[in-house]
Scaffold this motif. Structure first.
Motif, mmCIF file in Angstrom:
data_model
loop_
_atom_site.group_PDB
_atom_site.id
_atom_site.type_symbol
_atom_site.label_atom_id
_atom_site.label_comp_id
_atom_site.label_asym_id
_atom_site.label_seq_id
_atom_site.Cartn_x
_atom_site.Cartn_y
_atom_site.Cartn_z
ATOM 1 N N LEU A 55 72.198 38.751 -9.229
ATOM 2 C CA LEU A 55 72.464 39.987 -8.498
ATOM 3 C C LEU A 55 71.326 40.281 -7.525
ATOM 4 O O LEU A 55 71.562 40.592 -6.353
ATOM 5 C CB LEU A 55 72.650 41.158 -9.472
ATOM 6 N N LEU A 56 70.099 40.197 -7.998
ATOM 7 C CA LEU A 56 68.956 40.480 -7.128
ATOM 8 C C LEU A 56 68.924 39.525 -5.935
ATOM 9 O O LEU A 56 68.679 39.952 -4.798
ATOM 10 C CB LEU A 56 67.651 40.395 -7.925
ATOM 11 N N GLU A 57 69.198 38.268 -6.179
ATOM 12 C CA GLU A 57 69.213 37.287 -5.079
ATOM 13 C C GLU A 57 70.315 37.601 -4.075
ATOM 14 O O GLU A 57 70.096 37.553 -2.858
ATOM 15 C CB GLU A 57 69.342 35.871 -5.636
ATOM 16 N N PHE A 127 79.112 44.470 -15.051
ATOM 17 C CA PHE A 127 78.334 45.373 -15.908
ATOM 18 C C PHE A 127 76.897 45.458 -15.394
ATOM 19 O O PHE A 127 76.332 46.544 -15.274
ATOM 20 C CB PHE A 127 78.373 44.867 -17.352
ATOM 21 N N THR A 128 76.321 44.304 -15.057
ATOM 22 C CA THR A 128 74.949 44.260 -14.537
ATOM 23 C C THR A 128 74.850 45.038 -13.228
ATOM 24 O O THR A 128 73.894 45.799 -13.027
ATOM 25 C CB THR A 128 74.504 42.794 -14.336
ATOM 26 N N ALA A 129 75.830 44.901 -12.364
ATOM 27 C CA ALA A 129 75.835 45.625 -11.089
ATOM 28 C C ALA A 129 75.928 47.130 -11.312
ATOM 29 O O ALA A 129 75.296 47.917 -10.596
ATOM 30 C CB ALA A 129 76.991 45.143 -10.208
ATOM 31 N N ASP A 130 76.689 47.550 -12.321
ATOM 32 C CA ASP A 130 76.797 48.968 -12.638
ATOM 33 C C ASP A 130 75.451 49.515 -13.127
ATOM 34 O O ASP A 130 75.022 50.601 -12.719
ATOM 35 C CB ASP A 130 77.884 49.205 -13.686
ATOM 36 N N VAL A 131 74.772 48.767 -13.986
ATOM 37 C CA VAL A 131 73.442 49.191 -14.463
ATOM 38 C C VAL A 131 72.475 49.252 -13.280
ATOM 39 O O VAL A 131 71.686 50.202 -13.160
ATOM 40 C CB VAL A 131 72.922 48.254 -15.579
#
Length: 164
Positions: A55-57, A127-131
């Motif tokens: 996600l960060l990349e 889920f990671t993007a929501d967090v």
């Protein structure tokens, strides 16, 4: 010309693999040089969650220097002096933290754990993007605080209010 003070912020999570890493990266972008983010864990996993790294990349954050590290590294006299220390997971909030040099303002900002996401890879990524978005909103509110005009107690109250 006066130089604006740079505030150091440490984000803590047990494994330093997801939430604290996200917070560090987001603050380093949103803080625009005025705030500098760091992250660490009480029991570092030794790796960054792959969904967090991906996600960060994708969002253009630098990831080459990211690593999972122990919070002990920030409790030494040689470590950068922290102005703020935030726990971002409930486990870390309940642990006995080191004594931080300089008595930083502390607060607990609990967020769901991307490492606990269930389902397909797409569901875990979502889920990671929501967090990420939850942490980003909190940090955007934090960076907008008038640090220079708030005393320590007022700052602490504002930070606790943000957690609600």
């Amino acid at each position: 010309m006066t130089e604006e003070r740079v505030y150091n912020v440490l984000f803590l999570c047990t494994h330093n693999s997801a939430r604290s890493v996200l917070a560090e990266c987001i603050l380093n972008r949103e803080g625009k040089g005025r705030l500098r983010g760091f992250s660490a864990g009480s029991q570092p996993s030794g790796r960054i969650n792959p969904f967090v790294r991906d996600l960060l990349e994708r969002l253009g954050f630098p990831t080459t220097d990211l690593r999972s590290k122990t919070w002990d590294a920030f409790a030494t006299a040689e470590a950068p002096r922290m102005d703020f220390v935030f726990t971002v997971c409930d486990n870390a909030a309940g642990e006995v933290c080191p004594v931080w040099p300089g008595q930083p303002v502390t607060a607990h900002w609990g967020f769901p754990d991307p490492s606990s996401a269930q389902g397909t890879d797409a569901e875990k990524a979502a889920f990671t993007a929501d967090v990420f978005r939850q942490i980003e909103r909190r940090i955007q509110a934090f960076v907008s605080l008038p640090f220079a005009s708030l005393d320590r107690l007022a700052l602490k109250r504002r930070l606790e209010d943000m957690a609600r």
